[in-house]
Design a protein around this motif. Structure first.
Motif, short mmCIF file in Angstrom:
data_model
loop_
_atom_site.label_atom_id
_atom_site.label_comp_id
_atom_site.label_asym_id
_atom_site.label_seq_id
_atom_site.Cartn_x
_atom_site.Cartn_y
_atom_site.Cartn_z
N VAL A 287 0.93 -1.11 0.09
CA VAL A 287 -0.07 0.12 -0.09
C VAL A 287 0.60 1.49 -0.05
O VAL A 287 0.42 2.23 -1.10
N TYR A 288 1.93 1.39 0.74
CA TYR A 288 2.54 2.07 0.70
C TYR A 288 3.35 2.53 -0.22
O TYR A 288 3.71 3.83 -0.97
N THR A 289 3.60 1.66 -1.09
CA THR A 289 4.86 1.59 -2.75
C THR A 289 3.99 2.09 -3.20
O THR A 289 3.77 3.22 -4.10
N VAL A 290 2.56 1.85 -3.46
CA VAL A 290 1.59 2.05 -4.71
C VAL A 290 0.92 3.99 -4.16
O VAL A 290 0.85 4.58 -4.98
N ALA A 291 0.65 4.42 -2.93
CA ALA A 291 0.53 5.59 -2.59
C ALA A 291 2.71 6.64 -3.28
O ALA A 291 2.36 7.54 -3.45
N ASP A 292 3.25 5.99 -3.19
CA ASP A 292 4.59 6.85 -3.25
C ASP A 292 5.25 6.67 -4.63
O ASP A 292 5.27 7.59 -4.99
N ARG A 293 4.69 5.70 -5.59
CA ARG A 293 5.42 5.12 -6.79
C ARG A 293 4.56 5.56 -8.15
O ARG A 293 4.56 5.18 -8.60
N ALA B 234 6.43 10.31 1.42
CA ALA B 234 7.37 10.54 1.12
C ALA B 234 7.26 10.48 -0.97
O ALA B 234 7.88 11.57 -0.78
N ALA B 235 6.09 11.27 -1.10
CA ALA B 235 6.16 11.30 -2.47
C ALA B 235 6.24 12.62 -3.12
O ALA B 235 7.12 13.08 -4.20
N LEU B 236 5.07 12.91 -1.92
CA LEU B 236 5.17 14.97 -2.55
C LEU B 236 7.13 15.24 -1.98
O LEU B 236 6.84 16.29 -2.11
N ARG B 237 7.42 14.67 -0.52
CA ARG B 237 8.45 15.36 -0.63
C ARG B 237 10.34 15.02 -1.63
O ARG B 237 10.83 15.72 -1.65
N ARG B 238 9.69 14.13 -2.33
CA ARG B 238 9.75 13.84 -3.37
C ARG B 238 10.20 14.95 -4.98
O ARG B 238 11.06 14.87 -4.93
N ALA C 140 -2.54 4.48 7.61
CA ALA C 140 -1.42 5.50 7.74
C ALA C 140 -0.18 5.15 6.64
O ALA C 140 0.20 5.71 6.50
N ALA C 141 -0.37 3.94 6.60
CA ALA C 141 0.39 3.78 4.78
C ALA C 141 0.77 4.30 3.61
O ALA C 141 1.62 4.27 3.38
N TYR C 142 -0.62 4.70 3.67
CA TYR C 142 -1.13 5.64 1.94
C TYR C 142 -0.83 6.80 2.60
O TYR C 142 0.06 7.51 1.77
N ALA C 143 -1.32 7.40 3.67
CA ALA C 143 -0.63 8.39 3.76
C ALA C 143 0.97 8.80 4.40
O ALA C 143 1.48 10.01 3.73
N LEU C 144 1.95 8.23 4.48
CA LEU C 144 2.88 8.15 4.70
C LEU C 144 3.40 7.97 3.17
O LEU C 144 4.49 8.97 2.59
N GLY C 145 3.08 7.13 2.11
CA GLY C 145 3.64 6.65 1.45
C GLY C 145 3.65 7.99 0.30
O GLY C 145 4.16 8.81 -0.62
N ARG C 146 1.72 9.11 0.61
CA ARG C 146 2.07 10.25 -0.55
C ARG C 146 3.30 11.29 0.48
O ARG C 146 3.70 11.87 -0.64
#
Length: 382
Positions: free
Chosen positions: A97-103, A149-153, A141-147
């Motif tokens: 879930v984190y990876t989908v939200a991030d990438r 990380a994406a926004l920070r990148r 929470a996992a989804y929010a962390l992924g987003r």
């Protein structure tokens, strides 16, 4: 230093493959941890869903949504097989879930959210509302962390791109400034050399003609040659000093105050020079003051070199908002044989334009001779 910096950078940021391998192994071991406290025997088939929820993480960067679907398919199999300890958290699912939200792009993220919501009650044990709520909170929470990380990148990439763009603009501006400075120095050197050499040539040509008949005049001509040479050397030394790093080259530039001396030196060539001032003189910006002197100098140089004139009139007219400069000779007009146009007259126009003014040159009134006219603004904001 470079031999040490490479291992340091590699230690700070290991390869993606190594990170994903360690992550998949850690998830696999974490899902096996509940078996260490179980006393009853369990079916070896339980290893299949655990591997299915761990091994796909090796490809999470390449296909985030597909990996999440594979993990969600493997997790319910654990409950279907049964006979094993309860898994408090499926870590592979949270990583997916984190990876989908991030990438993943927006469409894939929306699809992943829909799949996750529909499969929530398959992932947790049915019949437990508390478990469903807890699972949903962990997923959010996992989804929010992924987003995050994406926004920070993305923010870091934007800042890096902006830094590169600003550096490129700074470099281009520095190159343009250097080009402007080279043009200014070239223009000044042309004015100095053309004026001094022209006076020296005229005096050198007239000196031998009177060396026997009029020794005093010949001596004055040679003195004028020496004075012109010294003046040119002094101005060239100042300008060349600007090109040397660390050299103090703050000698004053010539200004309108030096026009009487300039007219006197030109008059030593035999050309009659008249200098008149009309109106109330006003304070000029330094660049305008220098430009005014150089414009008169170039006009006189052009007259000495090409006009074949007997007389030249320099007129300074102070207006309310501008200084008007007019240099008129009675020699060959512009375009006449033996009086070609040159770089100097182009420099007159460039100097005037650089100060916010304008310049023009053409035949003198009455059709005999040439006229150079420039208008330089007096305002500080010109």
């Amino acid at each position: 230093m470079s031999l040490l910096s490479r291992p340091i950078r590699a230690f700070r940021r290991p390869p993606d493959v190594a990170v994903d391998t360690v992550l998949a192994a850690a998830v696999f071991l974490a899902q096996l941890a509940p078996f260490t406290t179980m006393r009853e025997p369990w079916s070896p088939a339980l290893y299949a869903p655990i591997l299915g929820a761990s091994l796909p993480l090796l490809l999470r960067r390449r296909a985030p949504l597909a990996v999440m679907v594979a993990v969600l398919v493997a997790v319910p199999l654990y409950d279907l097989i049964g006979g094993g300890p309860s898994q408090p958290i499926w870590y592979g699912w949270l990583v997916a879930v984190y990876t989908v939200a991030d990438r993943s792009p927006r469409a894939h993220r929306l699809a992943g959210c829909g799949i996750t919501v529909l499969s929530t009650f398959l992932v947790v044990r049915p019949g437990s509302l508390d478990t469903a709520v807890r699972g949903t909170a962990i997923w959010l929470a996992a989804y929010a962390l992924g987003r995050a990380a994406a926004l920070r990148r993305e923010r870091a990439a934007d800042l890096e791109e902006r830094a590169v763009r600003l550096e490129r603009e700074r470099r281009l501006e520095a190159e343009r400034a250097a080009e402007r400075e080279r043009t200014r120095i070239a223009r000044d050197m042309h004015d100095v050399l053309a004026h001094a050499v022209s006076l020296m040539v005229v005096q050198a040509e007239s000196g031998p003609l009177v060396v026997r008949s009029d020794p005093d005049r010949a001596e004055a001509a040679f003195d004028a040659i020496a004075a012109s040479g010294r003046d040119a050397m002094g101005q060239l030394r100042r300008m060349l000093g600007l090109l040397k790093d660390g050299e103090d080259a703050r000698d004053p530039q010539p200004t309108l105050a030096g026009l009487p001396d300039l007219a006197g030196r030109v008059g030593e060539t035999g050309l009659r020079v008249s200098l008149t001032v009309t109106g109330d003189p006003a304070a000029l910006r330094p660049d305008v003051d220098v430009a005014a002197y150089r414009i008169v100098q170039e006009a006189l140089t052009n007259t000495v070199k090409h006009a074949g004139a007997d007389r030249v009139d320099v007129a300074l007219t102070w207006e309310d908002d501008a200084l008007r400069i007019t240099v008129t000779d009675d020699g060959r007009g512009p375009g006449a044989a033996g009086r070609p146009g040159g770089r100097g007259l182009v420099g007159v126009r460039e100097r005037a334009a650089a100060c916010g003014g304008d310049a023009a040159f053409g035949p003198a009134p009455g059709g005999r001779g040439a006229r150079v006219e420039a208008r330089l603004p007096l305002g500080a904001g010109a």
